[in-house]
Design an enzyme around this catalytic site. Structure first.
Site, short mmCIF file in Angstrom:
data_model
loop_
_atom_site.label_atom_id
_atom_site.label_comp_id
_atom_site.label_asym_id
_atom_site.label_seq_id
_atom_site.Cartn_x
_atom_site.Cartn_y
_atom_site.Cartn_z
CD GLU A 59 4.57 71.13 27.93
OE1 GLU A 59 4.08 70.23 27.23
OE2 GLU A 59 3.89 72.01 28.48
CG HIS A 62 2.42 66.04 27.89
ND1 HIS A 62 1.35 65.31 28.36
CD2 HIS A 62 2.32 67.27 28.47
CE1 HIS A 62 0.64 66.06 29.19
NE2 HIS A 62 1.21 67.24 29.29
#
Length: 266
Positions: A59, A62
């Site tokens: 994450e 990202h």
């Protein structure tokens, strides 16, 4: 640029993540040294903690890519602190992937950080943001498998080798599943910027169900067998045998471990 992302506190590594790293390190040492009275418990904690670390890094990749692509809001949302509690769906991002590892040994893709796509210009940037997460799993898999394909296993304890093999399996499955061009998964996010507006509008209603669709397919015996045949072939190409991944999962699931075959030294 006076934005929230310039504040040091928005980029400071979360104590939650540091704690998860500490659990990974301590249980990894316990697995390596054989210090734990029950090696299966140490392997379970080591693999689970390392898996959560990889989810956080997924994450983070990202978010960090989005930051450099134009979304300056990711800092104020806490995405750069590696704190899993800051994710848009902590349940999807952390809890469910861990549960699926426990139940079936599948590196299920997690939830998502919320990226303000309207702030980002250029189709390549949008594709790169989506690809950054699963590429992190690929990198993590490379690290886990390095001792195998570098033939550097001399002196590596058996249980630690098995744990690495199982962790590598999780990373490879996560990367492969994430790269599927299914709405709601990162693979679709990679190709979405290149699709026509009409196609995107037609596909959009199905995005919330993409992960459920993949999960349902994996319950089909023929699909499940074909999927894991591919995974096993990839792992064998990286020097990890089916025996090592089997024993890694057997140790991980210590509450039902038979451990008779896996107790044989290689």
């Amino acid at each position: 640029m006076t934005t929230a992302t310039t504040r040091h506190s928005d980029r400071r590594i979360s104590p939650v993540f540091v704690g998860i790293l500490a659990v990974t390190a301590v249980t990894g040492w316990a697995t390596w040294s054989g210090f734990a009275e029950q090696p299966g418990v140490a392997v379970f904690l080591f693999v689970t903690a390392a898996w959560v670390v990889s989810l956080c890094l997924h994450e983070y990749a990202h978010a960090r890519t989005a930051l450099h692509s134009g979304d300056i809001t990711v800092g104020s949302k806490g995405y750069l602190t590696l704190n899993p509690l800051k994710y848009t769906h902590a349940l999807l991002s952390i809890v469910l992937p861990v549960l699926f590892v426990i139940m079936g040994g599948i590196g299920l893709p997690g939830g998502a950080v919320f990226i303000e796509r309207n702030r980002i210009r250029g189709r390549w940037r949008h594709s790169l943001i989506s690809a950054a997460g699963p590429l992190t799993n690929v990198l993590f898999a490379a690290v886990c498998t390095a001792p195998f394909w570098l033939h550097a296993l001399d002196g590596v304890p058996r249980d630690f080798r098995f744990a690495l093999a199982f962790l590598a399996l999780l990373q490879v499955t996560a990367a492969l599943l994430n790269f599927l061009p299914v709405p709601g998964l990162d693979g679709y996010g990679v190709i979405e910027p290149w699709l026509s507006y009409k196609v995107k509008r037609q596909v959009e209603p199905f995005a919330p169900f993409g992960l459920l669709f993949v999960f349902a397919l994996l319950w089909v015996p023929q699909v499940n067998t074909a999927f894991f045949d591919v995974i096993d072939a990839l792992l064998r190409g990286l020097g990890i045998s089916d025996f090592e991944t089997y024993c890694g999962q057997d140790l991980y699931r210590f509450w039902q471990s038979t451990n008779e075959v896996c107790s044989i030294s290689l």
